[in-house]
Design a protein around this motif. Structure first.
Motif, mmCIF file in Angstrom:
data_model
loop_
_atom_site.group_PDB
_atom_site.id
_atom_site.type_symbol
_atom_site.label_atom_id
_atom_site.label_comp_id
_atom_site.label_asym_id
_atom_site.label_seq_id
_atom_site.Cartn_x
_atom_site.Cartn_y
_atom_site.Cartn_z
ATOM 1 N N VAL A 98 56.722 59.674 41.517
ATOM 2 C CA VAL A 98 55.443 60.316 41.198
ATOM 3 C C VAL A 98 55.127 61.381 42.245
ATOM 4 O O VAL A 98 54.741 62.506 41.907
ATOM 5 C CB VAL A 98 54.302 59.267 41.097
ATOM 6 C CG1 VAL A 98 52.941 59.949 41.037
ATOM 7 C CG2 VAL A 98 54.512 58.368 39.881
ATOM 8 N N LEU A 99 55.303 61.048 43.518
ATOM 9 C CA LEU A 99 55.045 62.022 44.585
ATOM 10 C C LEU A 99 55.981 63.223 44.472
ATOM 11 O O LEU A 99 55.572 64.366 44.685
ATOM 12 C CB LEU A 99 55.197 61.363 45.954
ATOM 13 C CG LEU A 99 54.107 60.374 46.344
ATOM 14 C CD1 LEU A 99 54.524 59.570 47.574
ATOM 15 C CD2 LEU A 99 52.781 61.079 46.582
ATOM 16 N N PHE A 100 57.238 62.971 44.134
ATOM 17 C CA PHE A 100 58.208 64.062 44.027
ATOM 18 C C PHE A 100 57.785 65.064 42.955
ATOM 19 O O PHE A 100 57.757 66.270 43.195
ATOM 20 C CB PHE A 100 59.603 63.512 43.735
ATOM 21 C CG PHE A 100 60.674 64.550 43.828
ATOM 22 C CD1 PHE A 100 61.252 64.850 45.045
ATOM 23 C CD2 PHE A 100 61.100 65.238 42.699
ATOM 24 C CE1 PHE A 100 62.241 65.823 45.142
ATOM 25 C CE2 PHE A 100 62.087 66.204 42.780
ATOM 26 C CZ PHE A 100 62.662 66.498 44.006
ATOM 27 N N VAL A 101 57.472 64.575 41.761
ATOM 28 C CA VAL A 101 57.102 65.499 40.682
ATOM 29 C C VAL A 101 55.727 66.116 40.917
ATOM 30 O O VAL A 101 55.456 67.222 40.452
ATOM 31 C CB VAL A 101 57.185 64.839 39.284
ATOM 32 C CG1 VAL A 101 58.586 64.342 39.004
ATOM 33 C CG2 VAL A 101 56.165 63.736 39.111
ATOM 34 N N ALA A 102 54.869 65.421 41.662
ATOM 35 C CA ALA A 102 53.520 65.945 41.932
ATOM 36 C C ALA A 102 53.568 67.264 42.697
ATOM 37 O O ALA A 102 52.638 68.075 42.589
ATOM 38 C CB ALA A 102 52.708 64.913 42.710
ATOM 39 N N ALA A 103 54.633 67.502 43.430
ATOM 40 C CA ALA A 103 54.764 68.768 44.155
ATOM 41 C C ALA A 103 54.848 69.960 43.202
ATOM 42 O O ALA A 103 54.533 71.085 43.583
ATOM 43 C CB ALA A 103 56.006 68.720 45.046
ATOM 44 N N TYR A 104 55.244 69.715 41.947
ATOM 45 C CA TYR A 104 55.476 70.797 40.991
ATOM 46 C C TYR A 104 54.456 70.847 39.850
ATOM 47 O O TYR A 104 54.517 71.758 39.031
ATOM 48 C CB TYR A 104 56.889 70.656 40.404
ATOM 49 C CG TYR A 104 57.939 70.695 41.483
ATOM 50 C CD1 TYR A 104 58.324 71.903 42.050
ATOM 51 C CD2 TYR A 104 58.503 69.520 41.976
ATOM 52 C CE1 TYR A 104 59.261 71.942 43.068
ATOM 53 C CE2 TYR A 104 59.443 69.553 42.996
ATOM 54 C CZ TYR A 104 59.809 70.769 43.536
ATOM 55 O OH TYR A 104 60.734 70.807 44.556
ATOM 56 N N ILE A 105 53.552 69.884 39.802
ATOM 57 C CA ILE A 105 52.562 69.836 38.719
ATOM 58 C C ILE A 105 51.201 70.229 39.289
ATOM 59 O O ILE A 105 50.681 69.545 40.168
ATOM 60 C CB ILE A 105 52.516 68.434 38.078
ATOM 61 C CG1 ILE A 105 53.868 68.122 37.433
ATOM 62 C CG2 ILE A 105 51.379 68.337 37.059
ATOM 63 C CD1 ILE A 105 54.007 66.727 36.885
ATOM 64 N N ALA B 170 46.432 67.409 45.782
ATOM 65 C CA ALA B 170 45.116 67.718 46.339
ATOM 66 C C ALA B 170 44.828 66.859 47.568
ATOM 67 O O ALA B 170 44.225 67.328 48.534
ATOM 68 C CB ALA B 170 44.033 67.507 45.276
ATOM 69 N N ARG B 171 45.270 65.629 47.554
ATOM 70 C CA ARG B 171 44.975 64.698 48.649
ATOM 71 C C ARG B 171 45.950 64.819 49.811
ATOM 72 O O ARG B 171 45.568 64.858 50.966
ATOM 73 C CB ARG B 171 44.987 63.258 48.104
ATOM 74 C CG ARG B 171 44.854 62.176 49.152
ATOM 75 C CD ARG B 171 43.448 62.177 49.737
ATOM 76 N NE ARG B 171 43.278 61.134 50.708
ATOM 77 C CZ ARG B 171 43.498 61.259 52.015
ATOM 78 N NH1 ARG B 171 43.906 62.407 52.499
ATOM 79 N NH2 ARG B 171 43.307 60.264 52.829
ATOM 80 N N PHE B 172 47.248 64.876 49.526
ATOM 81 C CA PHE B 172 48.260 64.832 50.581
ATOM 82 C C PHE B 172 48.867 66.199 50.910
ATOM 83 O O PHE B 172 49.538 66.337 51.917
ATOM 84 C CB PHE B 172 49.384 63.856 50.199
ATOM 85 C CG PHE B 172 48.890 62.459 49.964
ATOM 86 C CD1 PHE B 172 48.318 61.729 50.989
ATOM 87 C CD2 PHE B 172 48.981 61.879 48.714
ATOM 88 C CE1 PHE B 172 47.860 60.451 50.784
ATOM 89 C CE2 PHE B 172 48.525 60.592 48.488
ATOM 90 C CZ PHE B 172 47.961 59.879 49.524
ATOM 91 N N HIS B 173 48.687 67.172 50.047
ATOM 92 C CA HIS B 173 49.118 68.564 50.213
ATOM 93 C C HIS B 173 50.634 68.754 50.162
ATOM 94 O O HIS B 173 51.092 69.794 49.718
ATOM 95 C CB HIS B 173 48.567 69.173 51.501
ATOM 96 C CG HIS B 173 47.081 69.098 51.586
ATOM 97 N ND1 HIS B 173 46.394 69.333 52.746
ATOM 98 C CD2 HIS B 173 46.126 68.784 50.680
ATOM 99 C CE1 HIS B 173 45.098 69.173 52.557
ATOM 100 N NE2 HIS B 173 44.923 68.842 51.299
ATOM 101 N N HIS B 174 51.385 67.807 50.626
ATOM 102 C CA HIS B 174 52.842 67.927 50.634
ATOM 103 C C HIS B 174 53.463 66.643 50.086
ATOM 104 O O HIS B 174 54.134 65.903 50.810
ATOM 105 C CB HIS B 174 53.339 68.227 52.054
ATOM 106 C CG HIS B 174 52.756 69.495 52.590
ATOM 107 N ND1 HIS B 174 53.252 70.734 52.243
ATOM 108 C CD2 HIS B 174 51.688 69.717 53.391
ATOM 109 C CE1 HIS B 174 52.521 71.671 52.832
ATOM 110 N NE2 HIS B 174 51.571 71.082 53.532
ATOM 111 N N PRO B 175 53.246 66.386 48.799
ATOM 112 C CA PRO B 175 53.723 65.118 48.240
ATOM 113 C C PRO B 175 55.243 64.976 48.231
ATOM 114 O O PRO B 175 55.761 63.865 48.272
ATOM 115 C CB PRO B 175 53.150 65.107 46.819
ATOM 116 C CG PRO B 175 52.888 66.532 46.496
ATOM 117 C CD PRO B 175 52.546 67.193 47.799
#
Length: 193
Positions: free
Chosen positions: A86-93, A100-105
């Motif tokens: 989830v964190l990996f794909v969140a960088a591109y969505i 928004a929360r971690f800035h560099h997922p």
């Protein structure tokens, strides 16, 4: 093991230029042009990755077992890997809560992936591989957050659509990789079947 370490140095080194040699990186982009820099960066990354894969396969054949994890740890690893995907794909969505929360997922994804695998596998080759990626991801995440503060970077707020898309895409990616690809590609069936 030497081939894997060489691959790690090349792959992680290329991915660390922004952290350790940002001025040199900027000069190279200026000198070569962005397209040629990306081409060189990609070529070296692919070469490093190939060396890691071949070297890891060789190193696992002769590696020392440092510890044996309990059988239930594979379930903990599987859960952590859902988060990592989830964190990996969140960088591109765009517009998701994780970015928004971690800035560099994506850096957090690599950390989660590495920790999850270190919990499950105590073979020397695995410890070197995942330990190297964990150390790299920690350094990259800290450097990226510092760069954000220095540049006063503001990230877009989250919205339900972006967050749902990140969760759904990450879960789908995890399902495909864990259930279908991990066994044939890596040689280990993470859930035992």
């Amino acid at each position: 093991m030497a081939l894997m370490v060489l691959g790690l140095l090349l792959f992680l080194g290329v991915h660390s230029t922004r952290v350790f040699a940002d001025d040199w990186r900027s000069a190279m982009v200026q000198r070569l042009g962005l397209l040629q820099w990306k081409g060189l960066y990609s070529l070296l990354s692919i070469l490093g990755f190939v060396l890691i894969v071949i070297g890891f396969k060789q190193a696992r054949q002769e590696s020392l077992v440092l510890w044996t994890s309990p059988g239930w740890m594979r379930h903990v690893t599987a859960l952590l890997m859902i988060l990592a995907m989830v964190l990996f794909v969140a960088a591109y969505i765009p517009g998701n809560w994780f970015k928004a929360r971690f800035h560099h997922p994506q850096a957090l994804s690599v950390k989660t992936w590495a920790v999850a695998h270190l919990l499950a596998v105590g073979v020397l080759a695995d410890v070197v591989l995942f330990g190297a990626f964990l150390a790299w991801a920690v350094v990259v995440f800290i450097a990226a957050r510092r760069r954000d503060r220095a540049n006063h970077t503001v990230y877009a707020p989250a919205n339900p659509i972006g967050t749902t898309a990140a969760l759904a895409t990450g879960l789908a990616a995890w399902s495909i990789f864990a259930l279908l690809l991990h066994g044939p590609l890596i040689g280990v069936r993470p859930l035992g079947y």
